[in-house]
Design an enzyme around this catalytic site. Sequence first.
Site, mmCIF file in Angstrom:
data_model
loop_
_atom_site.group_PDB
_atom_site.id
_atom_site.type_symbol
_atom_site.label_atom_id
_atom_site.label_comp_id
_atom_site.label_asym_id
_atom_site.label_seq_id
_atom_site.Cartn_x
_atom_site.Cartn_y
_atom_site.Cartn_z
ATOM 1 N N PRO A 2 0.824 -1.214 0.000
ATOM 2 C CA PRO A 2 0.000 0.000 0.000
ATOM 3 C C PRO A 2 0.857 1.263 0.000
ATOM 4 O O PRO A 2 1.802 1.382 0.772
ATOM 5 C CB PRO A 2 -0.797 -0.135 1.307
ATOM 6 C CG PRO A 2 -0.817 -1.600 1.589
ATOM 7 C CD PRO A 2 0.491 -2.120 1.100
ATOM 8 N N GLU A 3 0.537 2.178 -0.915
ATOM 9 C CA GLU A 3 1.277 3.441 -1.022
ATOM 10 C C GLU A 3 0.347 4.594 -0.640
ATOM 11 O O GLU A 3 -0.722 4.377 -0.075
ATOM 12 C CB GLU A 3 1.824 3.585 -2.453
ATOM 13 C CG GLU A 3 2.828 2.514 -2.830
ATOM 14 C CD GLU A 3 4.155 2.625 -2.083
ATOM 15 O OE1 GLU A 3 4.418 3.688 -1.464
ATOM 16 O OE2 GLU A 3 4.932 1.655 -2.110
#
Length: 270
Positions: A2-3
């Site tokens: 996840p960014e």
Amino acid sequence: MPELPEVEVTRTRVAPHLEGARVAAVRMGLPLRWPLGVAPQALTGRRVVAVRRRGKYLLFELDQGLLLLHLGMSGSLRWLTVPEPPGPHDHFDLVTDRGTLRLHDPRRFGAVVYADRQDDPVAQRLLGGLGVEPLEDAFEPQQFHAALRGRRAPIKTVLMAGDVVVGVGNIYASESLFLARIRPTTPAMRLSRARVARLHGAVREVLQRALAVGGSTLRDFSADGHMGCFQLETWVYDRAGQPCRVCGTPIRCIRLGQRSTYFCPRCQAR
């Protein structure tokens, strides 16, 4: 992993449930990447004042102290209004008087860490080296160009490092460089002001679009049970061998910084 878009989408989904809630209990499962740093029972009775984000960290501001949460490579959060028994990959529950925030993390590279405040050494060890937020006013082309001038590494590697600008992960770096017509292997210091300005605009455009469609779900990411859709409309990412949507040239994939890197050899000729 996840960014920024995935973490921000997660924040917007859980914040309305959490802000103003009082902690009733904290349940810890198997050890995560870093220890909590405080006895779980010490958090009982504290109220969640706000839910913020810094880079890929969610910051739960309490009326006394701060919880920093990182989703790691495979983590996701769910809000439970009706209690459910934790599964084998549910390793942290923040139980409140409104419901339970649950961290599901099969690989256990995520973490929840307590700090007295954001400027203390515990928090600064995690947050102190982060670059500017790409969707805030502090991220501007002149400053971006100045920061890149001393970097010999390939521009994609610099984008992903997080110390110049945060949250531009593998998907979003490849997509931004395509929109800016810059080859990922170009040394960052060789980019002119004009090209950096194009890249600056592309980074903002890509991240804003990803936010609008809920981020990217490649394997198991979800934000409170909602999947992202950005991966369905990428220009180059994960499209090796397929025709470029602009010029028809087959998209190439190379390894750069141990990560798969996608680009169009014609549209991104230099």
